[in-house]
Write a protein that holds these residues in place. Structure first.
Motif, PDB file in Angstrom:
ATOM      1  N   SER A 141       0.199 -16.075  26.755  1.00 32.12           N
ATOM      2  CA  SER A 141      -0.026 -15.484  25.438  1.00 32.12           C
ATOM      3  C   SER A 141       1.294 -15.324  24.706  1.00 32.12           C
ATOM      4  O   SER A 141       2.372 -15.293  25.323  1.00 32.12           O
ATOM      5  N   LEU A 142       1.187 -15.208  23.403  1.00 33.38           N
ATOM      6  CA  LEU A 142       2.338 -14.968  22.542  1.00 33.38           C
ATOM      7  C   LEU A 142       2.274 -13.526  22.059  1.00 33.38           C
ATOM      8  O   LEU A 142       1.317 -13.132  21.382  1.00 33.38           O
ATOM      9  N   ILE A 143       3.264 -12.677  22.465  1.00 33.96           N
ATOM     10  CA  ILE A 143       3.306 -11.266  22.060  1.00 33.96           C
ATOM     11  C   ILE A 143       4.208 -11.160  20.844  1.00 33.96           C
ATOM     12  O   ILE A 143       5.286 -11.782  20.788  1.00 33.96           O
ATOM     13  N   TYR A 144       3.771 -10.366  19.858  1.00 33.78           N
ATOM     14  CA  TYR A 144       4.546 -10.202  18.625  1.00 33.78           C
ATOM     15  C   TYR A 144       4.646  -8.721  18.278  1.00 33.78           C
ATOM     16  O   TYR A 144       3.738  -7.932  18.497  1.00 33.78           O
ATOM     17  N   MET A 145       5.840  -8.337  17.808  1.00 27.26           N
ATOM     18  CA  MET A 145       6.111  -6.969  17.314  1.00 27.26           C
ATOM     19  C   MET A 145       6.849  -7.134  15.993  1.00 27.26           C
ATOM     20  O   MET A 145       8.018  -7.502  15.979  1.00 27.26           O
ATOM     21  N   TRP A 146       6.128  -6.872  14.902  1.00 30.19           N
ATOM     22  CA  TRP A 146       6.641  -7.195  13.546  1.00 30.19           C
ATOM     23  C   TRP A 146       6.970  -5.915  12.784  1.00 30.19           C
ATOM     24  O   TRP A 146       6.115  -5.036  12.636  1.00 30.19           O
ATOM     25  N   ALA A 147       8.220  -5.817  12.317  1.00 28.86           N
ATOM     26  CA  ALA A 147       8.697  -4.597  11.647  1.00 28.86           C
ATOM     27  C   ALA A 147       8.093  -4.471  10.255  1.00 28.86           C
ATOM     28  O   ALA A 147       8.009  -5.446   9.510  1.00 28.86           O
ATOM     29  N   VAL A 148       7.674  -3.236   9.910  1.00 32.35           N
ATOM     30  CA  VAL A 148       7.126  -2.913   8.590  1.00 32.35           C
ATOM     31  C   VAL A 148       7.888  -1.724   8.027  1.00 32.35           C
ATOM     32  O   VAL A 148       8.151  -0.755   8.757  1.00 32.35           O
ATOM     33  N   ASN A 170      -4.564  14.520  12.494  1.00 33.17           N
ATOM     34  CA  ASN A 170      -4.873  15.584  11.546  1.00 33.17           C
ATOM     35  C   ASN A 170      -6.123  16.357  11.971  1.00 33.17           C
ATOM     36  O   ASN A 170      -6.668  16.151  13.050  1.00 33.17           O
ATOM     37  N   ASP A 171      -6.555  17.259  11.089  1.00 31.12           N
ATOM     38  CA  ASP A 171      -7.692  18.131  11.405  1.00 31.12           C
ATOM     39  C   ASP A 171      -8.983  17.340  11.620  1.00 31.12           C
ATOM     40  O   ASP A 171      -9.916  17.845  12.263  1.00 31.12           O
ATOM     41  N   MET A 172      -9.080  16.131  11.070  1.00 32.00           N
ATOM     42  CA  MET A 172     -10.287  15.330  11.230  1.00 32.00           C
ATOM     43  C   MET A 172     -10.249  14.471  12.483  1.00 32.00           C
ATOM     44  O   MET A 172     -11.162  13.704  12.743  1.00 32.00           O
ATOM     45  N   GLY A 173      -9.141  14.573  13.257  1.00 25.48           N
ATOM     46  CA  GLY A 173      -9.045  13.817  14.495  1.00 25.48           C
ATOM     47  C   GLY A 173      -8.616  12.386  14.305  1.00 25.48           C
ATOM     48  O   GLY A 173      -8.802  11.565  15.195  1.00 25.48           O
ATOM     49  N   THR A 174      -8.046  12.064  13.154  1.00 25.42           N
ATOM     50  CA  THR A 174      -7.561  10.706  12.903  1.00 25.42           C
ATOM     51  C   THR A 174      -6.058  10.732  12.685  1.00 25.42           C
ATOM     52  O   THR A 174      -5.488  11.761  12.296  1.00 25.42           O
ATOM     53  N   TRP A 175      -5.428   9.583  12.962  1.00 22.34           N
ATOM     54  CA  TRP A 175      -3.977   9.507  12.767  1.00 22.34           C
ATOM     55  C   TRP A 175      -3.654   9.525  11.267  1.00 22.34           C
ATOM     56  O   TRP A 175      -4.308   8.874  10.492  1.00 22.34           O
ATOM     57  N   ALA A 176      -2.614  10.282  10.939  1.00 23.36           N
ATOM     58  CA  ALA A 176      -2.245  10.429   9.527  1.00 23.36           C
ATOM     59  C   ALA A 176      -0.736  10.592   9.406  1.00 23.36           C
ATOM     60  O   ALA A 176      -0.019  10.748  10.407  1.00 23.36           O
ATOM     61  N   TYR A 177      -0.251  10.562   8.177  1.00 25.21           N
ATOM     62  CA  TYR A 177       1.166  10.815   7.884  1.00 25.21           C
ATOM     63  C   TYR A 177       1.237  11.489   6.521  1.00 25.21           C
ATOM     64  O   TYR A 177       0.300  11.451   5.726  1.00 25.21           O
ATOM     65  N   THR A 178       2.321  12.153   6.232  1.00 24.11           N
ATOM     66  CA  THR A 178       2.499  12.908   4.983  1.00 24.11           C
ATOM     67  C   THR A 178       3.742  12.410   4.265  1.00 24.11           C
ATOM     68  O   THR A 178       4.779  12.161   4.893  1.00 24.11           O
ATOM     69  N   ILE A 179       3.616  12.246   2.952  1.00 26.22           N
ATOM     70  CA  ILE A 179       4.752  11.922   2.082  1.00 26.22           C
ATOM     71  C   ILE A 179       4.991  13.135   1.189  1.00 26.22           C
ATOM     72  O   ILE A 179       4.048  13.703   0.641  1.00 26.22           O
ATOM     73  N   LYS A 180       6.245  13.521   1.096  1.00 25.02           N
ATOM     74  CA  LYS A 180       6.543  14.649   0.211  1.00 25.02           C
ATOM     75  C   LYS A 180       7.349  14.158  -0.988  1.00 25.02           C
ATOM     76  O   LYS A 180       8.161  13.236  -0.885  1.00 25.02           O
ATOM     77  N   CYS A 181       7.087  14.813  -2.126  1.00 25.60           N
ATOM     78  CA  CYS A 181       7.718  14.388  -3.390  1.00 25.60           C
ATOM     79  C   CYS A 181       8.100  15.624  -4.190  1.00 25.60           C
ATOM     80  O   CYS A 181       7.274  16.540  -4.368  1.00 25.60           O
ATOM     81  N   ILE A 241       0.845  -1.206   0.000  1.00 22.85           N
ATOM     82  CA  ILE A 241       0.000   0.000   0.000  1.00 22.85           C
ATOM     83  C   ILE A 241       0.875   1.250   0.000  1.00 22.85           C
ATOM     84  O   ILE A 241       0.658   2.208  -0.754  1.00 22.85           O
ATOM     85  N   LEU A 242       1.917   1.264   0.876  1.00 21.64           N
ATOM     86  CA  LEU A 242       2.826   2.418   0.932  1.00 21.64           C
ATOM     87  C   LEU A 242       3.529   2.628  -0.407  1.00 21.64           C
ATOM     88  O   LEU A 242       3.675   3.754  -0.883  1.00 21.64           O
ATOM     89  N   THR A 299      11.685   6.549   4.808  1.00 21.85           N
ATOM     90  CA  THR A 299      11.266   6.821   3.423  1.00 21.85           C
ATOM     91  C   THR A 299      10.443   5.657   2.889  1.00 21.85           C
ATOM     92  O   THR A 299      10.473   4.554   3.439  1.00 21.85           O
ATOM     93  N   VAL A 300       9.731   5.930   1.784  1.00 27.23           N
ATOM     94  CA  VAL A 300       9.025   4.910   0.996  1.00 27.23           C
ATOM     95  C   VAL A 300       9.374   5.150  -0.467  1.00 27.23           C
ATOM     96  O   VAL A 300       9.051   6.209  -1.012  1.00 27.23           O
ATOM     97  N   GLU A 301      10.043   4.168  -1.077  1.00 31.70           N
ATOM     98  CA  GLU A 301      10.457   4.314  -2.474  1.00 31.70           C
ATOM     99  C   GLU A 301      11.244   5.607  -2.680  1.00 31.70           C
ATOM    100  O   GLU A 301      11.108   6.299  -3.683  1.00 31.70           O
TER     101      GLU A 301
END
Length: 862
Positions: free
Chosen positions: A256-263, A143-154, A64-65, A131-133
């Motif tokens: 329980s099995l705890i997992y932290m998976w890098a993306v 953000n202004d809508m109260g949801t988590w967001a991020y910005t990519i600049k190009c 997706i990214l 970075t992504v690509e």
């Protein structure tokens, strides 16, 4: 004897049931023996499966990214070449993923965004290495809508120089659709954490017990009582290095099995836990499913046994019913014989009354022949008389053909020739005959096809053409000038998957018919009688022939009409479908998997969608140009481009030409764009306008898969280089020398003159034996072809042909022999071919047909 057969059937049935019991028993034993080993393996591989699931989730987010970064680069390229980048930004529509687009020009600190507000990059933090690509990604924020967001600049570059920077704000909630709604049956938790801020920015719906909200990693430790400092330090070291972490811990009194998976190289992390008992439950679920499968198999076996017993009982009942049907059929045959005798008497009565129709054209032929002798020196009158003699002769020939055709139907000699054909070809051939007739009377002729599931059918295409031409030609004749005629083919509910069930409607707004005449319209030798229709001559056999052919095909025909308002004929048929052989190689070879259709008629769009689905091609449709362009943009954003685009010639709103121009601007020049029209537009001003708009050509309605395939084949591969038939036929007979077997002096004289007009000559033999002797004496190559009459004295045409083919000379087997006879039925053509002839041309001689036949045999090969 019958009881013995029944006993054998019962014995065979018991043997079959015992065999089935044995097979099912062995299968059940094998399934149970495997269940234990499968359960053990499931427990051992549970941890491995969890890792694989997390890898898939990681790959999904990274894809997706990557798609977002690639799409942002495309927008930057579009801005680089745009005349007014600011206008493009302001008018760019957002969606659930891209919530804001902004642009800051080089050298400026403030820019514009598609929300209409001024934009600055202050407050956005772009950590080093995140970075992504190759495009920097900001730290997560609300953000202004109260949801988590991020910005990519190009960067936006033009001619190698950076002219601006494009900022696009993305919503983390868009990942929710890609992540699973139920992870380990909602027993597991799954969060998405921004590594830089350690904020939990997303928790997919339906997963776990808590909402991510504004929780961070410390809150996660505290909520799940992971309070060991040494453990937290070790986890931090691993997270800082972008590594995956997986460990056991008690959470809420459950191991329980705890997992932290890098993306994305550790810029994001998938974090959560799953109780160990939930992992182990998969093994138990497998055993339960195996038990269910075994139970279903045993149930199916019992049902099969029951169905077999019921089928045997039904077969016995069916045989008894068939015997009763034979008795009823024999009785019906007797009634039909009686009805046929009545019909024969009616025919005899009518033939005496029909002498006027036959004598009228014959009187014209004889009268104008007399006038020809008197005015032979006047070329203009000779041409006028000849034209009228030809018209009268053709009319007389049509009367004779109808009478003979009806005679064959009543004698039961008509046999349907069943072969594969396409609706496209059938409708095209009928349209080519009827449309000029309608245009000559300034009538509107419309053809529509809806709801038909299959284009390729099995049936007698020639007889279907005869049905349509009879109905449509009557509609043209009995409709006033300027009227309207409709041909509709409508798909009906299928009674069997092996048959296509459809209805043919032929409607006009012409003179109409009286209720009294409607009762006898399908009787042989009946015609409507009034002051308007009496000017139209005919035998009154057309409707009777049509009804007989329809019933011969197992269909029905009905009519409804009102005087002065019009008439509608309805034919219902079921035609068998050929064996399944969907040819998808063309579409796969050309790389055509998705098509966009834009047409204001949703029923037409759905028909295209249904027909193309059988060819393995997905079709999406829009009802106007604006919607079509929007779908096109969305497809490109999702990486699902269309390979072909179909546009209605009469689009509402934006219009077809403007829609085509905008679509062409968004697509590759190699993607075909075709206009759907109700008539041929080739060579018109509209074709020039379409070409200027980027359209590749026109496709006539109604839509057929084969027609689209032919058009795309032409566009994508170019002409095949074959010479047009008209050029081949031009001067086909010049310089040729024919041997003619003809016992009628007048016919021989006419043929000699007609060949002379084509600059060819011939030798006439008055019977078959003389023709054989003449050919045997002649040197090889003397004759180009033999024109053979059939009914001749001494030796008929069939015998003469066999004699020539048996001669011991090289050209005896290869010289074209063409039957030229008044015997014009299908069995006559077959007899000619069986005798060794190469083609059949019916009398009266049609020189154009003769030229085509000679051209095909001599110049094109047999």
């Amino acid at each position: 004897m019958k009881e013995k057969k029944d006993q054998n059937r019962a014995k065979n049935g018991r043997t079959l049931i015992l065999s089935m019991i044995l097979v099912f028993g062995i299968l059940a034993a094998v399934v149970f023996s495997l269940s234990r080993s499968i359960s053990t393996e499931m427990l051992e591989s549970a941890i491995s499966n969890l890792s694989e699931s997390l890898k898939l989730l990681k790959g999904t987010i990274e894809v997706i990214l990557k798609k977002e970064s690639e799409f942002q680069k495309l927008i930057a390229q579009e801005l680089a070449v745009a005349e007014d980048p600011d206008f493009l930004i302001r008018t760019y529509s957002t969606n659930n993923t891209m919530v804001k687009l902004s642009l800051i020009h080089e050298g400026e600190t403030e820019g514009i965004s598609n929300t209409g507000n001024a934009f600055t990059a202050e407050g956005l933090e772009f950590p080093e290495g995140k970075t992504v690509e190759g495009l920097p990604v900001s730290k997560s924020y609300v953000n202004d809508m109260g949801t988590w967001a991020y910005t990519i600049k190009c960067p936006v570059t033009k001619n190698g120089k950076e002219i601006a920077v494009l900022y696009i704000e993305y919503n983390y909630d868009s990942f929710d659709e890609a992540l699973p709604n139920r992870f380990y049956n909602s027993n597991a938790t799954l969060y998405l954490m921004d590594r830089e801020s350690e904020r939990f920015v997303l928790k997919p719906t339906g997963v776990g017990e808590r909402v991510a909200g504004h929780m961070n990693l410390t809150d996660f430790y505290r909520a799940n009582r992971i309070l060991e400092e040494e453990l937290q330090k070790e986890i931090d070291i691993e997270l800082n290095q972008g590594r995956n972490v997986m460990f056991y811990h008690d959470i809420q009194n459950k191991e329980s099995l705890i997992y932290m998976w890098a993306v994305n190289d550790g810029s994001l992390y998938l974090i959560g836990f799953v109780p160990v008992e939930a992992i182990q439950s998969e093994g138990r679920a497998v055993n339960q499913n195996i038990a269910i499968v075994v139970a279903v198999m045993l149930t199916a076996f019992l049902i099969c046994c029951l169905l077999y017993a019921l089928n045997q009982r039904q077969q016995i009942k069916l045989r008894r019913e068939q015997e009763r049907e034979r008795e009823i059929h024999n009785r019906q045959l007797g009634e039909a014989l009686h009805a046929a005798q009545i019909a024969s008497n009616s025919k005899t009565t009518f033939l005496s009354n029909m002498s006027h129709d036959i004598r009228t054209p014959m009187n014209a032929i004889l009268g104008f022949t007399t006038l020809l002798g008197k005015d032979a020196d006047n070329p203009e009158k000779v041409r006028e008389y000849t034209k009228k003699i030809t018209a009268s002769g053709n009319h007389l020939l049509s009367l004779i053909n109808d009478v003979l055709d009806m005679s064959k139907i009543e004698s039961g000699k008509v046999v349907l020739t069943i072969d594969e054909f396409t609706l496209n070809n059938m409708i095209s051939s009928v349209d080519a005959i009827i449309r000029p007739m309608a245009e000559a009377r300034r009538q509107q002729f419309e053809v529509t096809v809806t709801g038909v599931n299959h284009e390729l059918l099995l049936g007698d295409e020639t007889r279907l053409n005869q049905i349509l031409i009879n109905l449509l030609s009557n509609a043209v004749k009995y409709t006033q000038e300027g009227g309207s005629i409709w041909l509709r083919i409508i798909g009906m509910e299928q009674h069997s998957p092996q048959y296509e069930h459809f209805r043919i409607e032929v409607e006009d707004n012409g003179y109409g018919m009286t209720p009294e005449f409607l009762e006898t319209i399908f009787d042989a030798f009946t015609r409507a009688e009034n002051s308007t229709t009496n000017k139209v001559q005919g035998t009154g056999l057309g409707m009777a022939i049509t009804k007989n052919i329809v019933e011969l095909m197992g269909g029905t025909i009905n009519v409804a009409s009102r005087e002065g308002e019009g008439t509608i004929f309805t034919v219902e048929l079921e035609l068998r479908l050929p064996k399944e052989k969907k040819d998808r190689q063309f579409w796969q070879h050309k790389g055509i998997f998705r098509i966009l259709a834009v047409d204001q008629d949703e029923e037409i769009c759905q028909g295209i969608q249904m027909l193309m689905e059988q060819a393995g091609v997905a079709v999406e449709y829009a009802l106007n140009g604006e919607e079509g362009i929007r779908k096109l943009r969305q497809a490109y954003e999702q990486g699902q481009e269309y390979q072909t685009i179909l546009l209605d010639w009469k689009l509402p709103g934006m219009g077809c030409l403007e829609t085509a121009r905008q679509i062409r601007a968004l697509t590759s020049e190699y993607i075909p764009i075709l206009f759907l029209t109700s008539s041929d537009q080739e060579g018109t001003e509209e074709e020039k306008e379409a070409a200027a708009s980027g359209v590749c050509g026109f496709l006539e309605k109604p839509f057929f898969v084969s027609a689209l395939e032919e058009k795309l084949q032409e566009l994508l591969t170019g002409p095949d280089g074959s010479e047009p038939e008209e050029i081949i036929e031009e001067g086909a007979l010049i310089g040729m020398h024919f041997l003619v077997a003809e016992d009628n002096e007048i016919n021989a004289e006419i043929l000699t003159e007609l060949l002379g007009i084509e600059e060819a000559d011939c030798e006439i033999m008055e019977n078959g034996r003389l023709a054989v002797e003449c050919f045997n004496r002649a040197e090889p190559g003397t004759f180009d072809a033999i024109l053979m009459d059939v009914q001749m004295p001494v030796m008929n045409g069939y015998e003469a042909t066999r004699a020539i083919r048996s001669l011991e000379r090289e050209d005896a087997k290869t010289i074209p022999i063409i039957a030229m006879t008044a015997n014009a039925f299908a069995e006559d053509v077959k007899d000619a071919m069986d005798a060794g002839m190469d083609a059949h041309v019916a009398k009266p001689v049609d020189m154009e047909l003769l030229k085509k036949t000679v051209c095909r045999l001599i110049r094109g090969g047999k």
